[in-house]
Structures are given as C-alpha cells and as structure tokens.
Design an enzyme around this catalytic site. Structure first.
Site, short mmCIF file in Angstrom:
data_model
loop_
_atom_site.label_atom_id
_atom_site.label_comp_id
_atom_site.label_asym_id
_atom_site.label_seq_id
_atom_site.Cartn_x
_atom_site.Cartn_y
_atom_site.Cartn_z
N LYS A 285 0.86 -1.18 0.00
CA LYS A 285 0.00 0.00 0.00
C LYS A 285 0.90 1.23 0.00
CE LYS A 285 -1.54 3.00 2.78
NZ LYS A 285 -1.70 4.19 1.91
N PRO B 99 -6.61 4.31 6.95
CA PRO B 99 -7.71 3.60 7.63
C PRO B 99 -8.36 2.52 6.77
CG PRO B 99 -7.86 5.97 8.00
CD PRO B 99 -6.80 5.78 6.97
N CYS C 120 13.03 12.06 6.74
CA CYS C 120 12.96 11.72 8.16
C CYS C 120 14.32 11.78 8.84
CB CYS C 120 12.32 10.35 8.35
SG CYS C 120 13.02 9.09 7.28
N GLU D 131 9.28 17.41 14.69
CA GLU D 131 9.70 17.17 13.31
C GLU D 131 8.92 18.10 12.39
OE1 GLU D 131 10.70 13.31 10.59
OE2 GLU D 131 8.76 13.32 11.62
N GLU E 50 10.01 2.23 10.32
CA GLU E 50 10.96 3.34 10.19
C GLU E 50 10.12 4.60 10.27
OE1 GLU E 50 12.43 6.46 8.69
OE2 GLU E 50 12.55 5.37 6.79
#
Length: 476
Positions: free
Chosen positions: A170, A204, A279, A379, A245
């Site tokens: 996905k 979801p 990230c 972040e 991650e």
C-alpha cells in the site's frame, strides 16, 4: 492504457470491489492531474488471499531463482527509469533533476545492493547437530510513504522477494503513480502471480486492514510515528511482526575544529534535501557558541542559493512541499519559532515571492534556538533549519540525545578519532561523520520512537525471515 484506477492482484490489473476515486494533486499547481482508486477491506482480502496462495510455492523456490528474478526486476526498472522520475516530479513536486539523480536512483541502488548481498547470503548453517534455518516469514503487508517512495518500496519489496515472501504493497495515496509504474515493472519482469500485489488507498481503509488481517504475517511500515503506533496496535491482536521506520529530529554537531564555512553550507544541504521532507534530515545544527554568529551568516548566504521554483525547470533546487496539509504544518512551526523567541535569520512565513501558486515554503533558518523550543523538538518536514549554540561538547551530546527520536545523527570534525568518540555517544540508528556519501550497504533504522528493525542490503533480509532450529538434525 493507464492502470491508475486499477489494483494489481494475483498478476492482473483489476477494478476495485467498490468504486472510490481519489484525486492526485500536483503540488506545483495545487490541481488534480489524475485519479486513483481507493481500496477497501474487500480489496485487501483479495490481495492477501492471492499472496497467501502464492506463498505456498514461492517460499520453496531456490535462492538462485529469486536472485535471477530480482535481476530481471532491476533490468525492467532501469528501462522505466524516466517514467518513474517524471511521476515523482508530478505527484510530489521533486525537481526533475532530483527525481532522476536521487529519488529513482536510490531505488536502483537498493536493488543492486540487495542482489550483491544475496549472492553470498546463507539461509542455513550447522551448529553441532542442530541445523539453523532462515525461512521466509510469510505474507507481508508493506506501507510506504510519499517523501522517498522508490527508496522505501525497493527497501521492502526487494528483500521480501529475496527471502521468499509474498507481499501486498500500500503506497501513499498522496504520491501513488510511481508505485503503479513499479507494479508494471514487477509484471514485465515476470514476478509470479500473487507474489507482488498492489492496493492503493488510505491508511484507515487499506493500511489498517492489512495490519489487522489474520493472514498477514508481518508488517513493514515507513511513515510518521503517530501512524506507526496505529499499525503496531492493529497488528498486536494477531501477534505479527512489525518493523517500522518512523520520524526523526536529527542533530548535526559541529565540533570547534571544523571548517565552519564548509560544514555549515553542507549542513544546509543535509537539512533542505528533498525540500526538507526527509525523516533523517539534519534539522538541528549544534555549533560552539563562539562560532554561532558566523554560522548564521554562512547559513543565510547558503540558504539564499536554495532556489525554490517550478520542479520542471533545471534551475530549481527546492520544489514545493507535497500538500496543503504539509504546507500548513510548516507554517505553523515557523510561526512557533518566531513566537518563542528564536532569531529568524532568513525565510519565514508565507510563500516565496512570485510563487503564489503551489505549496512552496521559504528556505528558513533560525538561530539562537534553545533546547525545548517547539522547532527544536518537533519534526517539521520542511526546509527549516534550527541552529543551536552550545558551550561544551558534553552539552552538545546531551542536547542531541534529548529527543524522543533516534533515527540519525551527524558529526563534523577534522579530528576523525574525536568524531568517532562523539558518534559512539549518539543514541541513533545511523551516525554520519563528515557528510559521507550514501552507503547502500549500511544498516538503516531508528532507536526510540524512530522505529525498530533495519533496512538496506542484507540487514533488511533478516526482518523478513524466521529462525528455525532443527535439533538433532545430525552432521551434514
């Protein structure tokens, strides 16, 4: 014919069980340029059933068979290289040169690194009279993000196939077209039906359904820490393995012996790469207090060279942020930095002049940032650098580690031994000394709320393998 409105299940392009169209927005124009179908639990059930059936035979294939298959995948991936790059530029706003030289290139690099390591990887060993066997874990649900889509798709799909697993992918519904092309690559390369399956949709509707599905044996997730906790919670009921991650707030410690001009300029690049949407970006630059003022001057000069603009133009360095949601978040955090008293060195609120259309943010640098400020803790995921003065190296290490995250850290010093000592103190899964080149064979993953498990090369293989001990097997 476009496959954008279809899913790839059991070796075929199929319509969703229930029609549900999702627009895909071009962040440079703020307008939809295509649509995809959003999946449902029924589509997940079909894909998981296909993967479960395929696992019975694919798990028994030889290492050489899977090695040859991955080589064919890489060959077709290279053939579709430009198509994938153009998709990345259209759907996530990455400058076209960056899409080609980084976004698609890293996928190529991870394919090759995994192939190289698989050549010599052993799936069993004898310990006394015990045979220790590494076996594929089973059906794997893979959820990948929009910011480095090919990096994360290949980092999950390639080791899963190498291990003998079957997968349901996905991708992010924000940047899904590159993944559809990737599915076309898998099909053309001859990946057996059911081994690789693709279902688009929201977290979801598809992601959580994968995580809770009783026939999914393992979940590999890359994304925000908030979403990662949801995946882990939904997976807990079936006690499946979860590898994640997640977010980061990486510190970049400049020691007092550095070439300040070089270290700060490269630090801007390490923070602003991919428009700051990484990230592991080096978002907190720690500099000795005596060098702080000079560091701000250098940072402002370098940030001015980070030209935002049309991602299709060769002169563009920074594309737009990926979405209105992301733009609003970056603006909120820039405002927090101003309101809490950090020094705005350059950039700030609003869009760059002449770029009123598109989710463009100004390249922004803050100085005099104090530990505990919002911009030092949260972040941001945009082109925003916080420069933090420190008094002693011990203080710098404490500030660097004082975060819920632990994905990456950076250390700059002319004294390699000293840099190594500081690296040893960092509570992070990766530490980068003196801005090294990307190493496709290094492990990648986080400490603390940055996740668990490791990706890249043979490190990734272990997440997709179970360990079986056959005791009393006897001598070979």
């Amino acid at each position: 014919m476009s496959n954008n409105l279809k899913f790839y299940i059991n070796g075929e392009w199929v319509d969703p069980v229930v029609p549900n169209r999702i627009p895909v927005i071009d962040p440079a124009t703020e307008q939809p340029f295509t649509e995809i179908s959003g999946g449902s639990s029924a589509d997940v059930d079909k894909a998981v059933a296909a993967a479960k059936a395929a696992f019975k035979t694919f798990s028994k294939t030889t290492k050489q068979y899977r090695l040859d298959l991955l080589k064919r995948c890489l060959e077709v991936y290279n053939k579709r290289y430009d198509d994938i790059a153009e998709a990345c530029t259209r759907e996530m706003g990455a400058p076209l040169s960056f899409s080609k030289e980084a976004q698609v290139w890293v996928g190529q690099g991870h394919f090759q690194a995994l192939i190289d390591k698989l050549e010599t990887f052993e799936f069993f060993e004898i310990r006394g009279t015990t045979r220790v066997v590494l076996e594929p874990i089973g059906v794997c649900g893979l959820i990948t993000p929009w910011n480095w889509p090919l990096n994360q798709i290949v980092c999950k799909v390639a080791p899963a196939i190498a291990a003998g697993c079957t997968v349901v992918l996905k991708p992010s519904e924000i940047a899904p077209i590159n993944a559809i092309i990737f599915a076309e690559v898998m099909h053309e390369a001859g990946v057996p039906p059911g081994v690789f399956n693709l279902v688009n949709g929201t977290g979801p509707d598809v992601g959580q359904k994968l995580a809770e599905h009783p026939d999914v044996d393992m979940m590999s997730f890359t994304g925000s820490t908030r979403a990662g906790t949801i995946v882990a919670r939904e997976a807990a009921a079936t006690v499946k393995r979860v590898c994640q991650e997640l977010g980061g707030k990486s510190a970049n410690i400049l020691l007092d012996d550095v070439d300040l001009d070089d270290a700060v300029r490269k630090g801007i690049g390490a923070c602003f790469i991919n428009t700051g949407q990484s990230c592991d970006a080096a978002t907190r630059m720690l500099v000795p207090r005596a060098l702080h003022a000079k560091a701000l001057e250098i940072a402002a000069d370098e940030a001015a060279k980070q030209t935002p603009g049309n991602p299709w133009e060769a002169s563009t360095v920074l594309g737009p942020l990926v979405s209105q949601l992301q733009f609003d978040k970056v603006q909120r955090l820039i405002k927090a930095g101003i309101d809490e008293g950090a020094t705005l060195v350059c950039g700030g609120l609003g869009k760059p002049e002449g770029l009123e259309t598109g989710y463009y943010a100004k390249p922004t640098v803050f100085g005099d940032v104090k530990p505990g400020m919002t911009i030092e803790k949260e972040e941001i995921f945009g082109p925003v650098l916080s420069i933090i003065p420190y008094d002693t190296l011990e203080d710098a290490i404490e500030i660097a580690n004082d975060t819920v995250y632990g994905l990456a850290a950076y250390v700059q010093s002319k004294d390699l031994n000293k840099a190594r000592e500081v690296a040893a103190e960092m509570r992070a899964g990766s530490v980068y000394i003196n801005y090294p080149d990307l190493d496709f064979f290094a492990p990648f993953g986080g400490y603390k709320q940055s996740g668990n498990g490791r990706e890249y090369a043979d490190f990734a293989l272990h997440d997709f393998l179970e360990i079986k001990g056959i005791v009393g097997y006897g001598n070979p």
